[in-house]
Write a protein that holds these residues in place. Structure first.
Motif, PDB file in Angstrom:
ATOM      1  N   VAL A  91      28.411 125.097   2.348  1.00 50.19           N
ATOM      2  CA  VAL A  91      28.210 125.298   3.782  1.00 50.19           C
ATOM      3  C   VAL A  91      29.543 125.685   4.406  1.00 50.19           C
ATOM      4  CG1 VAL A  91      26.288 123.666   3.902  1.00 50.19           C
ATOM      5  CG2 VAL A  91      28.593 122.880   4.389  1.00 50.19           C
ATOM      6  N   LYS A  92      29.491 126.528   5.411  1.00 55.66           N
ATOM      7  CA  LYS A  92      30.715 126.989   6.076  1.00 55.66           C
ATOM      8  C   LYS A  92      30.771 126.574   7.544  1.00 55.66           C
ATOM      9  CE  LYS A  92      32.295 129.267   2.489  1.00 55.66           C
ATOM     10  NZ  LYS A  92      33.519 128.806   1.773  1.00 55.66           N
ATOM     11  N   THR A  93      29.612 126.279   8.119  1.00 54.73           N
ATOM     12  CA  THR A  93      29.543 125.954   9.544  1.00 54.73           C
ATOM     13  C   THR A  93      28.646 124.743   9.767  1.00 54.73           C
ATOM     14  OG1 THR A  93      27.598 127.334   9.957  1.00 54.73           O
ATOM     15  CG2 THR A  93      29.770 128.413  10.123  1.00 54.73           C
ATOM     16  N   LEU A  94      28.673 124.208  10.990  1.00 59.65           N
ATOM     17  CA  LEU A  94      27.791 123.099  11.334  1.00 59.65           C
ATOM     18  C   LEU A  94      26.330 123.531  11.225  1.00 59.65           C
ATOM     19  CD1 LEU A  94      27.408 120.203  12.421  1.00 59.65           C
ATOM     20  CD2 LEU A  94      27.512 121.164  14.728  1.00 59.65           C
ATOM     21  N   ALA A  95      26.054 124.763  11.607  1.00 57.07           N
ATOM     22  CA  ALA A  95      24.674 125.273  11.507  1.00 57.07           C
ATOM     23  C   ALA A  95      24.215 125.281  10.049  1.00 57.07           C
ATOM     24  CB  ALA A  95      24.588 126.677  12.101  1.00 57.07           C
TER      25      ALA A  95
ATOM     26  N   TYR B 288      25.289 123.293   7.707  1.00 57.04           N
ATOM     27  CA  TYR B 288      25.130 121.882   7.319  1.00 57.04           C
ATOM     28  C   TYR B 288      23.781 121.349   7.789  1.00 57.04           C
ATOM     29  CZ  TYR B 288      26.183 116.844   7.045  1.00 57.04           C
ATOM     30  OH  TYR B 288      26.152 115.507   6.770  1.00 57.04           O
ATOM     31  N   GLN B 289      23.434 121.629   9.041  1.00 59.24           N
ATOM     32  CA  GLN B 289      22.162 121.164   9.575  1.00 59.24           C
ATOM     33  C   GLN B 289      20.985 121.814   8.847  1.00 59.24           C
ATOM     34  OE1 GLN B 289      23.752 121.805  13.864  1.00 59.24           O
ATOM     35  NE2 GLN B 289      22.057 120.382  14.093  1.00 59.24           N
ATOM     36  N   ALA B 290      21.121 123.084   8.542  1.00 59.31           N
ATOM     37  CA  ALA B 290      20.049 123.791   7.840  1.00 59.31           C
ATOM     38  C   ALA B 290      19.821 123.180   6.460  1.00 59.31           C
ATOM     39  CB  ALA B 290      20.388 125.267   7.717  1.00 59.31           C
ATOM     40  N   LYS B 291      20.904 122.851   5.774  1.00 60.86           N
ATOM     41  CA  LYS B 291      20.780 122.251   4.436  1.00 60.86           C
ATOM     42  C   LYS B 291      20.147 120.863   4.535  1.00 60.86           C
ATOM     43  CE  LYS B 291      23.386 121.167   0.231  1.00 60.86           C
ATOM     44  NZ  LYS B 291      22.410 121.902  -0.627  1.00 60.86           N
ATOM     45  N   ALA B 292      20.569 120.089   5.536  1.00 62.62           N
ATOM     46  CA  ALA B 292      20.019 118.744   5.705  1.00 62.62           C
ATOM     47  C   ALA B 292      18.531 118.799   6.031  1.00 62.62           C
ATOM     48  CB  ALA B 292      20.783 118.011   6.800  1.00 62.62           C
ATOM     49  N   ARG B 293      18.120 119.794   6.805  1.00 62.07           N
ATOM     50  CA  ARG B 293      16.694 119.912   7.152  1.00 62.07           C
ATOM     51  C   ARG B 293      15.882 120.406   5.955  1.00 62.07           C
ATOM     52  NH1 ARG B 293      18.700 121.552  12.455  1.00 62.07           N
ATOM     53  NH2 ARG B 293      18.051 119.940  13.939  1.00 62.07           N
TER      54      ARG B 293
ATOM     55  N   ALA C 180      36.748 121.118   7.415  1.00 62.10           N
ATOM     56  CA  ALA C 180      36.287 120.537   8.672  1.00 62.10           C
ATOM     57  C   ALA C 180      35.333 121.506   9.351  1.00 62.10           C
ATOM     58  CB  ALA C 180      37.481 120.246   9.581  1.00 62.10           C
ATOM     59  N   LEU C 181      34.120 121.033   9.665  1.00 61.78           N
ATOM     60  CA  LEU C 181      33.116 121.909  10.277  1.00 61.78           C
ATOM     61  C   LEU C 181      33.135 121.824  11.800  1.00 61.78           C
ATOM     62  CD1 LEU C 181      30.020 121.387   7.934  1.00 61.78           C
ATOM     63  CD2 LEU C 181      31.926 123.006   7.729  1.00 61.78           C
ATOM     64  N   ALA C 182      33.359 120.627  12.346  1.00 57.99           N
ATOM     65  CA  ALA C 182      33.334 120.466  13.803  1.00 57.99           C
ATOM     66  C   ALA C 182      33.963 119.134  14.184  1.00 57.99           C
ATOM     67  CB  ALA C 182      31.900 120.537  14.328  1.00 57.99           C
ATOM     68  N   VAL C 183      34.520 119.087  15.393  1.00 60.81           N
ATOM     69  CA  VAL C 183      35.074 117.834  15.917  1.00 60.81           C
ATOM     70  C   VAL C 183      34.145 117.310  17.014  1.00 60.81           C
ATOM     71  CG1 VAL C 183      37.475 118.302  15.347  1.00 60.81           C
ATOM     72  CG2 VAL C 183      36.568 119.092  17.516  1.00 60.81           C
ATOM     73  N   ALA C 184      33.922 115.993  16.995  1.00 64.44           N
ATOM     74  CA  ALA C 184      32.983 115.378  17.949  1.00 64.44           C
ATOM     75  C   ALA C 184      33.706 114.944  19.209  1.00 64.44           C
ATOM     76  CB  ALA C 184      32.283 114.198  17.291  1.00 64.44           C
ATOM     77  N   SER C 185      34.210 115.919  19.955  1.00 63.85           N
ATOM     78  CA  SER C 185      34.933 115.671  21.197  1.00 63.85           C
ATOM     79  C   SER C 185      34.480 116.668  22.251  1.00 63.85           C
ATOM     80  CB  SER C 185      36.440 115.825  20.986  1.00 63.85           C
ATOM     81  OG  SER C 185      36.929 114.898  20.057  1.00 63.85           O
ATOM     82  N   PRO C 186      34.690 116.337  23.525  1.00 61.99           N
ATOM     83  CA  PRO C 186      34.340 117.289  24.585  1.00 61.99           C
ATOM     84  C   PRO C 186      35.159 118.573  24.510  1.00 61.99           C
ATOM     85  CG  PRO C 186      34.589 115.081  25.474  1.00 61.99           C
ATOM     86  CD  PRO C 186      35.105 115.037  24.075  1.00 61.99           C
ATOM     87  N   LYS C 187      36.368 118.484  23.941  1.00 64.12           N
ATOM     88  CA  LYS C 187      37.204 119.679  23.783  1.00 64.12           C
ATOM     89  C   LYS C 187      37.839 119.662  22.399  1.00 64.12           C
ATOM     90  CE  LYS C 187      41.152 117.384  25.992  1.00 64.12           C
ATOM     91  NZ  LYS C 187      42.125 117.450  27.094  1.00 64.12           N
ATOM     92  N   ARG C 188      38.357 120.799  21.971  1.00 64.50           N
ATOM     93  CA  ARG C 188      38.967 120.882  20.655  1.00 64.50           C
ATOM     94  C   ARG C 188      40.204 119.986  20.564  1.00 64.50           C
ATOM     95  NH1 ARG C 188      38.488 126.942  18.078  1.00 64.50           N
ATOM     96  NH2 ARG C 188      36.384 127.432  18.868  1.00 64.50           N
TER      97      ARG C 188
ATOM     98  N   PRO D  96      35.967 124.191  15.814  1.00 65.49           N
ATOM     99  CA  PRO D  96      35.166 124.094  17.052  1.00 65.49           C
ATOM    100  C   PRO D  96      34.617 122.692  17.277  1.00 65.49           C
ATOM    101  CG  PRO D  96      33.879 125.105  15.312  1.00 65.49           C
ATOM    102  CD  PRO D  96      35.270 124.958  14.758  1.00 65.49           C
ATOM    103  N   THR D  97      34.209 122.432  18.503  1.00 64.60           N
ATOM    104  CA  THR D  97      33.531 121.171  18.815  1.00 64.60           C
ATOM    105  C   THR D  97      32.072 121.277  18.374  1.00 64.60           C
ATOM    106  OG1 THR D  97      32.800 121.883  21.002  1.00 64.60           O
ATOM    107  CG2 THR D  97      35.009 120.884  20.844  1.00 64.60           C
ATOM    108  N   PHE D  98      31.386 120.148  18.359  1.00 65.71           N
ATOM    109  CA  PHE D  98      29.959 120.165  18.026  1.00 65.71           C
ATOM    110  C   PHE D  98      29.189 120.987  19.057  1.00 65.71           C
ATOM    111  CE2 PHE D  98      31.055 116.957  15.049  1.00 65.71           C
ATOM    112  CZ  PHE D  98      30.008 116.850  14.153  1.00 65.71           C
ATOM    113  N   ALA D  99      29.576 120.874  20.320  1.00 63.75           N
ATOM    114  CA  ALA D  99      28.886 121.623  21.374  1.00 63.75           C
ATOM    115  C   ALA D  99      29.041 123.122  21.153  1.00 63.75           C
ATOM    116  CB  ALA D  99      29.438 121.230  22.741  1.00 63.75           C
ATOM    117  N   GLU D 100      30.240 123.545  20.807  1.00 62.45           N
ATOM    118  CA  GLU D 100      30.476 124.976  20.552  1.00 62.45           C
ATOM    119  C   GLU D 100      29.703 125.464  19.337  1.00 62.45           C
ATOM    120  OE1 GLU D 100      35.048 125.716  22.074  1.00 62.45           O
ATOM    121  OE2 GLU D 100      34.744 124.732  20.143  1.00 62.45           O
ATOM    122  N   SER D 101      29.403 124.542  18.420  1.00 58.06           N
ATOM    123  CA  SER D 101      28.739 124.915  17.173  1.00 58.06           C
ATOM    124  C   SER D 101      27.233 124.704  17.208  1.00 58.06           C
ATOM    125  CB  SER D 101      29.333 124.104  16.017  1.00 58.06           C
ATOM    126  OG  SER D 101      30.724 124.275  15.951  1.00 58.06           O
ATOM    127  N   GLY D 102      26.691 124.397  18.382  1.00 60.15           N
ATOM    128  CA  GLY D 102      25.253 124.197  18.490  1.00 60.15           C
ATOM    129  C   GLY D 102      24.806 122.786  18.194  1.00 60.15           C
TER     130      GLY D 102
END
Length: 320
Positions: free
Chosen positions: A133-137, A139-144, A217-225, A233-239
């Protein structure tokens, strides 16, 4: 009698104001619920040095490790609300009600006055190099596509990483395979070795491996980077929605602390978080300097305690 009562109240009020105006007039104890050398202790000592210099009295760190910081919190909750015994805590303080419901002698929210945070450590989703996996998307697709197959390691049942993992999984409707370890170090080892797929980890625990390319690192769980990982990217930026799981480090006092003393401590903590020396010190620990004070900090503490309580109830989590 009325005049006597009024006179007594006036004298008491005058004494309180005089004490607050002279604060601090003696050394201040800063209680830490972890052993010396850990991140919370190191940040507490840096703050203590700053506060001692600014306020003119020693701020002495008192380490009281044990029982998942309950011993330290209990010592502060039962202390006089005079500003001379303070708690330097972290996010796990808000997990106490969830894990020890009805088993502690204080209220983790109501027994304290949150003053200020001074640092934060973003939770970051890291994956093993072997996971395709390369992105949060991705990762989520694989988990689903493979419910319950993607492993997510944490430092243990009821740890901040465990709560962070469950918060994200519940928000996104994912079934992740939680794998609890005894501490963060073996999680990192198994991630790099490919025995584990992923981890919702505090940034400080995985920053060297991310920078060396041993973990992605795929995403950080913060309001900003994070300033430490500006390209992630943040989780919000990554969907990933509004998911946020920052770990905070901050200052709390016993409930009932006089307002003038609270304001003096809040100013000191906020100034510390803005100082160049603190920023450099915190960056070396994988932390971002952050100051959230007063009502905003109190609201955060209450909100986190509620959220963690709901998750613990849903998962039937109880600490031993």
């Amino acid at each position: 009698m009325a005049k006597a009562l009024a006179a007594t109240l006036s004298i008491a009020s005058g004494v309180c104001l005089a004490q607050a105006g002279a604060y601090p007039a003696k050394p201040v104890k800063l209680v830490v619920g972890f052993a010396a050398g850990g991140p919370t202790d190191v940040v507490a000592r840096a703050f203590a040095e700053h506060a001692s210099r600014v306020l003119g009295q020693p701020f002495v760190v008192d380490n009281k490790p044990g029982a998942n910081t309950i011993l330290a919190a209990q010592a502060v909750a039962g202390a006089p609300a005079d500003g001379y015994t303070l708690l330097f805590g972290a996010t796990n303080h808000t997990m106490i009600p969830a894990l020890y419901s009805g088993r502690v002698k204080f209220d983790a929210v109501k027994s304290f006055r949150p003053l200020c945070t001074v640092a934060s450590s973003p939770t970051v989703l890291v994956v093993a190099p072997s996971l395709p996996v390369k992105t949060l998307a991705d990762y989520q697709a694989k988990a689903r596509a493979e419910p319950g197959r993607v492993t997510a390691g944490t430092a243990g049942v009821g740890s901040s990483g465990h709560f962070a993992t469950e918060m994200f999984a519940r928000a996104q409707g994912l079934q992740l395979n939680h794998v609890p370890y005894k501490g963060a170090a073996p999680v990192v080892t198994d991630l790099m070795g490919g025995q584990l797929d992923s981890s919702f980890a505090t940034l400080g625990s995985v920053l060297p491996q991310i920078r060396s390319g041993k973990l992605a690192a795929l995403a950080v769980a913060s309001p900003k980077r994070s300033t430490l990982l500006p390209d992630v990217p943040t989780f919000a930026e990554s969907g990933g929605g509004n998911y946020s799981a920052d770990a905070w480090y901050g200052l709390l006092a016993p409930a009932g602390l006089p307002e003038p003393i609270a304001q003096a401590l809040e100013r000191t903590a906020a100034d510390f978080a803005k100082s160049a020396s603190a920023v450099d010190k915190l960056r070396g620990l994988g932390l971002d300097a952050e100051s959230v004070c007063g009502n905003a900090f109190a609201s955060r503490v209450a909100r986190e305690a509620t959220t963690y309580g709901q998750i613990a109830k849903a998962l039937d989590l109880k600490a031993d």
